[in-house]
Design an enzyme around this catalytic site. Sequence first.
Site, PDB file in Angstrom:
ATOM      1  N   ASP A  38       0.824  -1.211   0.000  1.00  0.00           N
ATOM      2  CA  ASP A  38       0.000   0.000   0.000  1.00  0.00           C
ATOM      3  C   ASP A  38       0.858   1.261   0.000  1.00  0.00           C
ATOM      4  O   ASP A  38       1.899   1.306   0.662  1.00  0.00           O
ATOM      5  CB  ASP A  38      -0.899   0.034   1.245  1.00  0.00           C
ATOM      6  N   TYR A  66       4.140  -8.444   9.388  1.00  0.00           N
ATOM      7  CA  TYR A  66       3.819  -7.022   9.471  1.00  0.00           C
ATOM      8  C   TYR A  66       3.745  -6.579  10.929  1.00  0.00           C
ATOM      9  O   TYR A  66       3.422  -7.374  11.826  1.00  0.00           O
ATOM     10  CB  TYR A  66       2.456  -6.732   8.844  1.00  0.00           C
ATOM     11  N   ASP A  80      -8.243   2.124   6.280  1.00  0.00           N
ATOM     12  CA  ASP A  80      -7.145   2.768   6.994  1.00  0.00           C
ATOM     13  C   ASP A  80      -7.509   4.243   7.167  1.00  0.00           C
ATOM     14  O   ASP A  80      -8.550   4.701   6.690  1.00  0.00           O
ATOM     15  CB  ASP A  80      -5.795   2.569   6.291  1.00  0.00           C
ATOM     16  N   ARG A 171      -5.204  -4.429   6.437  1.00  0.00           N
ATOM     17  CA  ARG A 171      -6.297  -3.476   6.627  1.00  0.00           C
ATOM     18  C   ARG A 171      -7.614  -4.207   6.893  1.00  0.00           C
ATOM     19  O   ARG A 171      -8.389  -3.841   7.774  1.00  0.00           O
ATOM     20  CB  ARG A 171      -6.443  -2.586   5.388  1.00  0.00           C
TER      21      ARG A 171
END
Length: 295
Positions: A38, A66, A80, A171
């Site tokens: 992203d 992550y 987000d 997300r």
Amino acid sequence: MDGILVINKEKGFTSHDVVAKLRGILRQKKIGHTGTLDPNAEGVLPVCLGRATKVCDLLTDTDKCYETVMRLGVETDTQDLTGTVLAEKPVGVTEDEVREAAESFVGRYQQIPPMYSALKVNGQKLCDLARAGRVVERAPRPVEIYSLRILEWDLPRVRLRVECSKGTYIRTLCHDIGQRLGCGAAVEELIRTRAGCFDLSRAKTLGEIEELRDRGELDRVRIPLEAVFAELPRFRVHPERELALQNGNVLRLSWGETSAPFQGECAVYFSDGRFAAVYETIGGSDRLKVKKMFV
């Protein structure tokens, strides 16, 4: 230049931006990334150069790790905090409740991809449809969360570490946790700390790559193509069989030397030690067929 550079992608860049900038820095056209990250996310983005572009698909299929800051009490159209706020709710949950909700997603689950993503439906990117104000039905996709840990607790923010399979949207995972808690959630920060065998300790920003280029030190951080297959058994062909290897013909185990007995895939080298291809055994025989050539 052949090989792999591990880029530490900064906020604001798309994965395609990184490739475009590298083409200018390295003055080389044949460059490919190994899966989108992203624009608002940071972290590990392996980039393949020259012959190594042939392994882009293999590296895209690797597991990821992550670290993310999940903001509870808010829902957005992008899942987000860059998106439009759709709802805000009070946050009255305990740490144990958040941990229980988060850990309920460990294992395999069916995840519905977000509208703001690069996936295509009927030839159109979902993000393009979303920007045009359209919402379409998305089929859920199987993903797997291997582990999920709470690193920091400071309501309404919760920092998580997630290890997951390819194709997992963090997300969406945070959105789904928020739905389970009843207060909603969106990603505030996202850093990819590992992609396959490549982690942040080896990653360089585009600015650092440019500095290394200017000093003539790019080879310090360039990872050789064959490093991707370091865990495979090695098969080195005899000099008189190199033409068969060069042409991608079927090989026999008696035509070379192996680092260890094996069944399945192996990394194949010329007699002088140059990496050539990945081969695999044919059934239980002594024959090998080419899986991917790199010459």
